[in-house]
Design a protein around this motif. Structure first.
Motif, PDB file in Angstrom:
ATOM      1  N   GLY A  98       1.304   4.226  -2.825  1.00 48.08           N
ATOM      2  CA  GLY A  98       1.274   5.645  -2.484  1.00 48.08           C
ATOM      3  C   GLY A  98       2.488   6.382  -3.016  1.00 48.08           C
ATOM      4  O   GLY A  98       2.386   7.478  -3.574  1.00 48.08           O
ATOM      5  N   TYR A 136      -2.281   6.978   3.064  1.00 46.07           N
ATOM      6  CA  TYR A 136      -1.989   5.545   3.052  1.00 46.07           C
ATOM      7  C   TYR A 136      -1.633   5.065   4.454  1.00 46.07           C
ATOM      8  O   TYR A 136      -1.913   3.926   4.830  1.00 46.07           O
ATOM      9  CB  TYR A 136      -0.867   5.246   2.064  1.00 46.07           C
ATOM     10  N   ILE A 157       0.838  -1.199   0.000  1.00 41.22           N
ATOM     11  CA  ILE A 157       0.000   0.000   0.000  1.00 41.22           C
ATOM     12  C   ILE A 157       0.875   1.253   0.000  1.00 41.22           C
ATOM     13  O   ILE A 157       0.596   2.221  -0.715  1.00 41.22           O
ATOM     14  CB  ILE A 157      -0.971  -0.033   1.199  1.00 41.22           C
TER      15      ILE A 157
END
Lengths: 315, 295
Positions: A203, A237, A199
């Motif tokens: 980002g 994030y 993740i």
């Protein structure tokens, strides 16, 4: 992932409705056929969802007000189970450990995952093979991984520590109630860092390169660039990872079952393990009440986290 | 969240997960060495699992575990296979996984399509919110009654586990599909309709193929969730003959079991299928998962 969606808060836009005007007006028969097709498409999901999710939840709520042991006769006890929960130290100890574990794991995992994501995003050699290695834990069974690490922590590590003369590490950490959480955090981090890193990586790839170029032209140091560009861009994030991670770690089960079984004593027992024990433990109704209390607490935490992060984000 | 960021990330995530284009300059060696050192935290346990699986019991009893196996005992695998009934377990796990993946894709894409195309109707909006509530019901609340229920219905085995895997993903997967369906232009189905296609034909021949990338994302999540799951099969599958691969690994945890070589041979065999699949389909898996992470 679920909260990520809630965060982006994207309801299906009115595209079909607005475009509907351009659609040729269907004849009545075709319209009816279409309706039935759509109804049939919705049916499997709604049916399965109702039978296997909503109904069991309601059954759980119902039995939490009874004395049902999991078998045999039962009667209504009103709020009896709930009252008993609040005065039962065997319930509160797992709550304490579960929250402690979740907080420690969130901090450890996010710090390391962000560092790894920055490293993978930087200009390093052999990026693809290195990235492959870092993401391997994502596809392995947490239970099997935990078994492997149990052996490492029980035999290999003490043996190596002993030969090096490191006395405190020469006995297994898993057998000591005050240190058993350390290997558990280690393995939890090992298995969940890749998903979190992914993740952050997503980002980082969203940060426009021009920002860094402009900053270097202005003479900003690497640290300054990280603080003023990378961190703010990653904030959203970070929030996603904290909320998802926290919820996940609160449900900790597999790894602890494999490594300590909740021991020594009940020092590493989590709420989930306690609740599962209700199936064969003769306290079905009691654990049903426990699971509902746990649900309400986790829901409140998720909502508070969401609220706080929204506030922080709009600043 | 700023939608622009998500879109840009999605674009970045779908294709070039690899080296960033246009980056100039020489690679940083200190950083490379640091990353390789850090990757040892993953490699050493894997190395350890592999060497342990090939050792003789005598060697395991004498060393720290990290030594290279001598002699190399291939027989460990055959014995472990026999001991845990690996073949049968593998079949059960594979069947649960295949049906969970197929079920998740078919059930969720259908409901998402119906909801997305009928968004102006109250009933479908209500269905959407109803399914969405599943995001907030944690597994621990329903597991106890769920097991009673599946036992009552006589599906307290692989069938029940498969169904629950599908149900557990409905809320999240439908969200993914609905978000994706918004990006598919309506004109495509309109022209099919004008040619006389029924709603089902439109769905299967036009929409479903277009959902490809999202099918991959949902499929990967469903695959990893079903293949590696421990809690649900452990609690729900009543017949030990029909247990899944992660659950049968518990066999080696018995108090009197000291056959660590067989245990590790079995662990390694349980790890290998997903490991190989990941190494070969890496790029595809990463972009698929990332797409899910961003949505």
């Amino acid at each position: 992932m679920t909260q990520a969606t809630a965060l982006t808060g994207a309801p299906p836009a009115g595209t079909p409705a607005s475009a509907g005007a351009a659609r040729p007006v269907p004849t009545r028969r075709v319209g009816a056929q279409r309706d039935w097709a759509f109804r049939l498409m919705v049916f499997p999901a709604v049916f399965l969802f109702t039978v296997f999710l909503i109904v069991p939840t309601l059954i759980g709520v119902f039995f939490s007000f009874t004395s049902y042991a999991g078998f045999g006769e039962w009667e209504f006890v009103g709020l009896g189970n709930y009252v008993a929960l609040f005065t039962d130290p065997n319930i509160w100890a797992p709550y304490g450990f579960t929250f402690f574990l979740a907080i420690v794991c969130v901090v450890v995992v996010n710090v390391l995952a962000m560092a790894i994501a920055l490293g993978l995003n930087a200009n390093i050699k052999w990026r693809t093979p290195i990235r492959t290695v870092f993401f391997i834990p994502m596809v392995l069974s947490a239970l099997v991984v935990a078994y492997v690490f149990t052996f490492l922590f029980n035999s290999t590590l003490p043996m190596i520590a002993d030969s090096l003369g490191l006395v405190p590490l020469a006995t297994t950490m898993l057998a000591d109630a005050s240190t058993a959480w350390i290997p558990i955090v280690f393995v939890t981090a090992w298995t969940s860092i890749p998903g979190t890193t992914l993740i952050y990586l997503a980002g980082l790839q969203a940060v426009p390169r021009e920002l860094y170029e402009a900053a270097s032209v202005d003479g900003a140091s690497a640290w300054r660039q990280f603080r003023s560009i990378t961190m703010p861009m990653l904030a959203v994030y970070l929030v996603i990872n904290i909320i998802l991670g926290f919820r996940g770690y609160l449900g900790a089960y597999d790894i602890i079952v494999a490594m300590t079984g909740g021991g020594p004593g009940i020092s590493t027992m989590t709420v989930s393990m306690r609740i599962m024990g209700g199936l064969n433990g003769g306290d079905f109704a009691y654990q049903a009440a426990n699971s509902l209390v746990f649900f309400v607490i986790t829901l409140i935490i998720s909502l508070v986290q969401l609220r706080v992060s929204r506030k922080g984000m709009s600043l | 969240m700023n939608p622009g960021v998500a879109d840009a990330a999605l674009e970045g995530g779908s294709a070039p997960v690899g080296p960033r284009r246009g980056r100039l300059g020489r690679p940083s060696w200190p950083l490379t060495i640091l990353m390789i050192a850090a990757s040892l935290t993953v490699l050493v346990p894997l190395y350890f699992t592999i060497v342990m699986a090939f050792k003789s019991p005598a060697q395991i009893g004498s060393g720290s575990g990290l030594e290279f196996p001598s002699p190399i005992v291939w027989d460990n695998f055959a014995r472990a296979w026999e001991m845990v009934g690996f073949g049968r377990s593998l079949m059960v796990t594979a069947l649960i996984t295949v049906f969970s993946v197929a079920g998740a894709i078919v059930v969720c894409s259908m409901v998402a399509y119906a909801i997305a195309r009928n968004w102006h109707r109250r009933a479908y909006k209500v269905a959407y919110i109803y399914l969405l509530s599943g995001l907030f019901v944690p597994f621990t609340v329903l597991i106890l009654p769920l097991i009673k229920l599946t036992a009552m219905l006589g599906i307290d085995g692989p069938v029940g586990v498969t169904l629950i895997h599908i149900v557990g993903g409905i809320a999240f997967n439908s969200l993914l599909y609905i978000a994706f369906l918004r990006s598919i232009p309506l004109e495509l189905e309109e022209s099919a309709r004008i040619d006389g296609a029924t709603t089902w034909q439109v769905f299967w021949r036009v929409i479903f193929p277009l959902l490809g990338p999202m099918n991959a994302t949902v499929g990967i999540f469903a695959f990893l969730g079903a293949w590696n799951d421990f809690l649900l099969p452990q609690m729900m599958i009543a017949n030990p003959e029909l247990q899944t691969l992660p659950v049968v690994q518990q066999l080696f945890q018995g108090e009197f079991n000291t056959e660590y070589n067989l245990a590790f041979a079995s662990y390694l065999m349980a790890m290998v299928p997903t490991l190989i699949a990941f190494v070969f389909a890496q790029k595809w898996v990463m972009s698929g998962v990332m797409r899910g992470a961003i949505k």
